[in-house]
Write a protein that holds these residues in place. Structure first.
Motif, mmCIF file in Angstrom:
data_model
loop_
_atom_site.group_PDB
_atom_site.id
_atom_site.type_symbol
_atom_site.label_atom_id
_atom_site.label_comp_id
_atom_site.label_asym_id
_atom_site.label_seq_id
_atom_site.Cartn_x
_atom_site.Cartn_y
_atom_site.Cartn_z
ATOM 1 N N ARG A 1 2.977 -14.929 10.403
ATOM 2 C CA ARG A 1 3.517 -13.872 11.014
ATOM 3 C C ARG A 1 2.662 -12.597 10.634
ATOM 4 N N THR A 2 2.536 -11.612 11.585
ATOM 5 C CA THR A 2 1.739 -10.597 11.330
ATOM 6 C C THR A 2 2.575 -9.339 11.380
ATOM 7 N N TRP A 3 2.205 -8.158 10.514
ATOM 8 C CA TRP A 3 3.010 -6.950 10.596
ATOM 9 C C TRP A 3 2.054 -5.655 11.128
ATOM 10 N N THR A 4 2.622 -4.561 11.129
ATOM 11 C CA THR A 4 2.150 -3.427 11.417
ATOM 12 C C THR A 4 1.795 -2.603 10.027
ATOM 13 N N LEU A 5 1.050 -2.372 9.277
ATOM 14 C CA LEU A 5 0.744 -1.769 8.011
ATOM 15 C C LEU A 5 0.510 -0.328 8.109
ATOM 16 N N GLN A 6 1.506 0.632 8.063
ATOM 17 C CA GLN A 6 1.173 1.804 8.093
ATOM 18 C C GLN A 6 1.145 2.767 6.671
ATOM 19 N N ALA A 7 2.090 2.222 5.816
ATOM 20 C CA ALA A 7 2.065 2.710 4.552
ATOM 21 C C ALA A 7 2.404 1.512 3.399
ATOM 22 N N PHE A 8 1.849 1.737 2.364
ATOM 23 C CA PHE A 8 1.551 0.757 1.303
ATOM 24 C C PHE A 8 1.896 1.421 0.001
ATOM 25 N N TYR A 9 2.916 0.916 -0.773
ATOM 26 C CA TYR A 9 3.372 1.357 -2.029
ATOM 27 C C TYR A 9 3.344 0.118 -3.107
ATOM 28 N N ARG A 10 2.509 0.743 -4.330
ATOM 29 C CA ARG A 10 2.418 -0.143 -5.337
ATOM 30 C C ARG A 10 3.186 0.491 -6.539
ATOM 31 N N LEU A 11 4.258 -0.217 -7.021
ATOM 32 C CA LEU A 11 5.024 0.194 -8.098
ATOM 33 C C LEU A 11 5.332 -0.802 -9.317
ATOM 34 N N TYR A 12 5.379 -0.240 -10.670
ATOM 35 C CA TYR A 12 5.317 -1.102 -11.774
ATOM 36 C C TYR A 12 6.559 -0.677 -12.504
ATOM 37 N N LEU A 13 6.978 -1.964 -13.045
ATOM 38 C CA LEU A 13 8.172 -2.004 -13.882
ATOM 39 C C LEU A 13 7.845 -2.571 -15.285
ATOM 40 N N SER A 14 8.193 -1.990 -16.203
ATOM 41 C CA SER A 14 7.691 -2.291 -17.530
ATOM 42 C C SER A 14 8.861 -3.344 -18.163
ATOM 43 N N ASP A 15 8.468 -4.190 -19.218
ATOM 44 C CA ASP A 15 9.275 -5.086 -20.031
ATOM 45 C C ASP A 15 10.059 -5.985 -19.097
ATOM 46 N N CYS A 16 9.298 -6.739 -18.556
ATOM 47 C CA CYS A 16 9.942 -7.675 -17.265
ATOM 48 C C CYS A 16 10.528 -9.138 -18.045
#
Length: 519
Positions: A5-20
């Motif tokens: 499947r393909t998607w439309t990519l207009q916004a991209f977020y990268r979030l980090y969560l410590s101590d997983c």
């Protein structure tokens, strides 16, 4: 997978969560790492979320996303920057590694996240959410004479091993994904166009070429049969999708041709089972004539069923949506569904996912019985070789999990799928033997369900009926035939057999299975 499947990519977020990881998990990880690289002093982890959106999220939507991915306790720890990028002291060295899913197939985690986002108003902006783990290994330069290059090489080998990375569904990211690298990774596996196979013009040769290039694992009998079917009986060319579907649906894994094959003594050519039983299926089903007076379904559907009782039944007022449950005025006759499934080869290759999809397949067998059954509970059992792995190395094929790993991870996999689907695992067994299961493992799952008396028989198909397949994305299990899941799974020997084949094990998506079951 052949179709992505393909998607439309207009916004991209990268979030980090410590101590997983918990302290105990980190301690076990450090001990395992030190076996491969002794200079390592500590290891820290954090989870990275990659969020793909069709548009920029508003501040309020971003707060909702943070709350969803964090929870009350940890949402404040979500950050747009990674702690693993901090600079180490002069006498310490650091090695960063990130392990995440292959992006060509949407994970079950993403399916669940997007469904929740839809429920709280974050979809369609949020289209996909994937999660990776970032590892930061710190090693002491003063206490070891190992140069940085050797330490990095050892840690690279450790990260790529099955202790941290499932090579079937995960990969090691060389750097944190950006919007551009994320898009490039998606475009690296574009959807393949559907095409016709020129069987009418070129005959068997055209089908043989597709068989080789698409890895369909058709044998000579298959090639002859399908060439005649399309060229002479139907009178048209098959499409690539039809060839792929036929190879899977008509494989040994799905149809068990072997059980209805004639078994002959190699020396005398006499029937191996005698004249009474022409094949194994006749032998297995022979007991029905003697002791199956309470049998409702046997050897004819996805599961078997025995006669049940009349019981009070709750039914929704509107089955098409969430609605009130009401007790039917009269008790209904419901039969007991019994089913079982072995998932030996997948469980040996990838214990967690092999057992999880074994549970998923068995659950599917229950609700595909008759015109729709109800799942109730499941069981699981495992038979493995010697648990003392010092004596259990000889005889194991490359890529096969050892006994201890099978017991730990397969048990987790079967329970994990059942918990996410909503079916409890209520019983099981475990056996180990240094002789009986020296170089193999057995993964067995059982299930109990219920079936309405009015839904026992499937309606006969008629010419012109449409066939619809429902489900989520899955790996190509069961293509072809053979002793394990399929010939394509086992490879051709030598280096091909040593390299893990992506056709071997499906990946479980219990949330998608739940949706299918409710539908």
């Amino acid at each position: 997978a052949y179709f992505v499947r393909t998607w439309t990519l207009q916004a991209f977020y990268r979030l980090y969560l410590s101590d997983c990881h918990t302290a105990e998990q980190l301690s076990n990880l450090l001990a395992s790492c030190r076996d491969a690289c002794p200079p390592v002093e500590s290891v820290a982890t954090e989870r990275c979320f990659y969020v793909q959106c069709s548009q920029q999220l508003s501040p309020e939507q971003q707060c909702q996303l943070h709350y969803l991915l964090g929870t009350d306790k940890t949402s404040s720890q979500l950050s747009a920057s990674s702690e693993s990028s901090s600079v180490e002291a002069a006498f310490h060295g650091a090695y960063r590694a990130e392990v995440g899913p292959r992006l060509s197939v949407t994970t079950a985690f993403s399916t669940n996240c997007v469904a929740i986002c839809s429920g709280i108003g974050l979809a369609p902006p949020v289209q996909r959410v994937e999660s990776s783990i970032v590892y930061r290994f710190v090693y002491n330069r003063l206490l070891s004479n190992w140069p940085d290059s050797v330490v990095h090489r050892r840690l690279t080998e450790f990260v790529h091993s099955d202790k941290l990375c499932d090579r079937m569904t995960q990969s090691v990211y060389p750097a944190p994904l950006t919007a551009d690298s994320y898009r490039s990774e998606l475009l690296r596996c574009p959807p393949q166009p559907v095409f016709e196979v020129d069987v009418c013009g070129r005959g068997r040769e055209a089908l043989a070429e597709v068989n080789a290039t698409m890895g369909l694992s058709m044998d000579d009998w298959d090639l002859d049969y399908y060439t005649k079917l399309f060229a002479e009986t139907i009178g048209r060319n098959p499409t690539s999708v039809e060839c792929f579907d036929l190879a899977q649906s008509n494989s040994e894994h799905c149809r068990h041709w072997f059980f209805k094959g004639r078994l002959l003594n190699a020396s005398t050519r006499e029937p191996l089972l005698g004249n009474k039983y022409p094949h194994l299926m006749a032998l297995v089903s022979s007991t029905l004539a003697e002791s199956a007076s309470n049998s409702v379904l046997a050897m004819c559907d996805n599961s078997s069923a025995i006669r049940g009782l009349r019981v009070p039944v709750l039914c929704p007022v509107d089955p098409a949506r969430g609605s009130e449950l009401r007790l039917l005025p009269d008790p209904q006759l419901r039969h007991v569904i019994l089913t079982a499934e072995t998932h030996n080869f997948p469980t040996a290759v990838a214990p967690f996912e092999g057992a999880a999809t074994g549970a998923g397949g068995r659950i599917r067998d229950v609700h595909a019985t008759g015109r729709g059954g109800y799942t109730i509970a499941g069981t699981a059992g495992y038979c493995v070789g010697d648990l003392d792995e010092r004596f259990a190395v000889e005889g194991y094929a490359a890529g096969m999990a050892r006994p201890r790993r099978v017991l730990l991870e397969a048990s987790d996999g079967a329970s994990d799928y059942g918990n996410k689907f909503g079916e409890p695992l209520i019983a099981g067994f475990c056996a180990h033997s240094a002789t009986s299961f020296k170089a193999a493992s057995v993964g067995n799952g059982g299930g109990i369900g219920a079936l309405d008396d009015g839904l026992v028989a499937k309606r006969p198909a008629k010419p012109g009926d449409l066939v619809v397949k429902l489900g989520g994305p899955a790996y190509r299990i069961g293509v072809g035939g053979g002793a394990a899941s399929s010939v394509g799974v086992q490879g051709e020997g030598g280096a091909a057999a040593d390299e893990l084949n992506f056709n071997a094990v499906q990946r479980g998506d219990a949330q998608m299975g739940g949706k299918l079951n409710r539908l």
